[in-house]
Write a protein that holds these residues in place. Structure first.
Motif, short mmCIF file in Angstrom:
data_model
loop_
_atom_site.label_atom_id
_atom_site.label_comp_id
_atom_site.label_asym_id
_atom_site.label_seq_id
_atom_site.Cartn_x
_atom_site.Cartn_y
_atom_site.Cartn_z
N ARG A 1 42.83 -2.26 -10.56
CA ARG A 1 42.99 -2.82 -9.21
C ARG A 1 42.02 -3.97 -9.04
N SER A 2 40.85 -3.83 -9.60
CA SER A 2 39.89 -4.93 -9.58
C SER A 2 40.45 -6.14 -10.32
N VAL B 1 33.78 -13.58 -11.44
CA VAL B 1 34.28 -13.12 -10.14
C VAL B 1 33.52 -11.87 -9.71
N TRP B 2 33.30 -10.95 -10.62
CA TRP B 2 32.55 -9.74 -10.27
C TRP B 2 31.14 -10.08 -9.79
N ARG B 3 30.47 -11.01 -10.48
CA ARG B 3 29.12 -11.39 -10.06
C ARG B 3 29.15 -12.02 -8.67
N ALA C 1 29.24 -0.21 -14.02
CA ALA C 1 30.65 -0.12 -13.63
C ALA C 1 31.43 -1.28 -14.24
N ALA C 2 30.84 -2.46 -14.29
CA ALA C 2 31.52 -3.62 -14.88
C ALA C 2 31.83 -3.37 -16.35
N SER D 1 42.05 -13.85 -6.67
CA SER D 1 40.95 -14.79 -6.40
C SER D 1 41.06 -16.06 -7.24
N LEU D 2 41.69 -15.98 -8.39
CA LEU D 2 41.86 -17.16 -9.25
C LEU D 2 43.18 -17.89 -8.97
N GLY D 3 43.93 -17.41 -7.97
CA GLY D 3 45.19 -18.06 -7.61
C GLY D 3 46.30 -17.84 -8.61
#
Length: 168
Positions: A85-86, A17-19, A28-29, A93-95
């Motif tokens: 928060r991320s 998701v981050w990518r 940061a990741a 995003s993954l429902g």
């Protein structure tokens, strides 16, 4: 959507998701992932469901606990808040339906009858959602407060035509 409370995104899900978001640098990741692992260990240790803990209020409880345990100033732990928060956004995003990050604040009633009419107009005739109406009333309130601090009122506002040097 009904989801199981113990479903959590894997490290691979999070990185994917981050990518895709293109929001985080690789450095940061790495930091965020370290914070997520510490948070997950806290949830296991205290018998908490990770998804249910992904609110600002509950995260602040975790930060206070972590800071006290490590003799740190909780204000210095802002990367925990950003990283988690991320993680909340990843759940979305993954429902996986995490709770709202913040509890909705009760809206203040409009300060004047005119603003009450305006709110009604936005809701009924323009079809704006309540959150949009609340935001507009908040912004109008900020302008009203600014005018009051300056010793002015609504009647003192004048629109001035702007043109740059080229006359546009």
């Amino acid at each position: 959507m009904q989801t199981e409370p113990n479903v959590t995104p894997s490290a691979e899900d999070i990185c994917r998701v981050w990518r895709a978001d293109l929001r985080l640098s690789s450095g940061a990741a790495i930091v965020y992932m370290q914070r997520i692992k510490l948070f997950r260990a806290y949830c296991v240790e205290h018998g908490r469901v990770e998804r249910g803990e992904l609110t600002l209020e509950r995260l602040n409880r975790f930060i206070d606990w972590y800071a006290q345990r490590r003799n740190l100033d909780p204000r210095s732990l802002h990367l925990f808040r950003s990283g988690l928060r991320s993680l909340n956004r990843i759940y979305h995003s993954l429902g996986l339906a995490p709770p709202p990050w913040r509890s909705p604040r009760p809206a203040k009633p409009p300060a004047t009858p005119l603003l009450s009419e305006y709110a009604d107009y936005l809701l009924r005739h323009r079809g704006n959602p309540q959150a949009t109406v609340d935001q507009k009333l908040y912004q109008i309130g900020k302008l009203r407060d600014h005018l009051a601090q300056a010793g002015e009122d609504w009647h003192s506002i004048r629109l001035v035509a702007y043109s740059d040097e080229a006359g546009h």
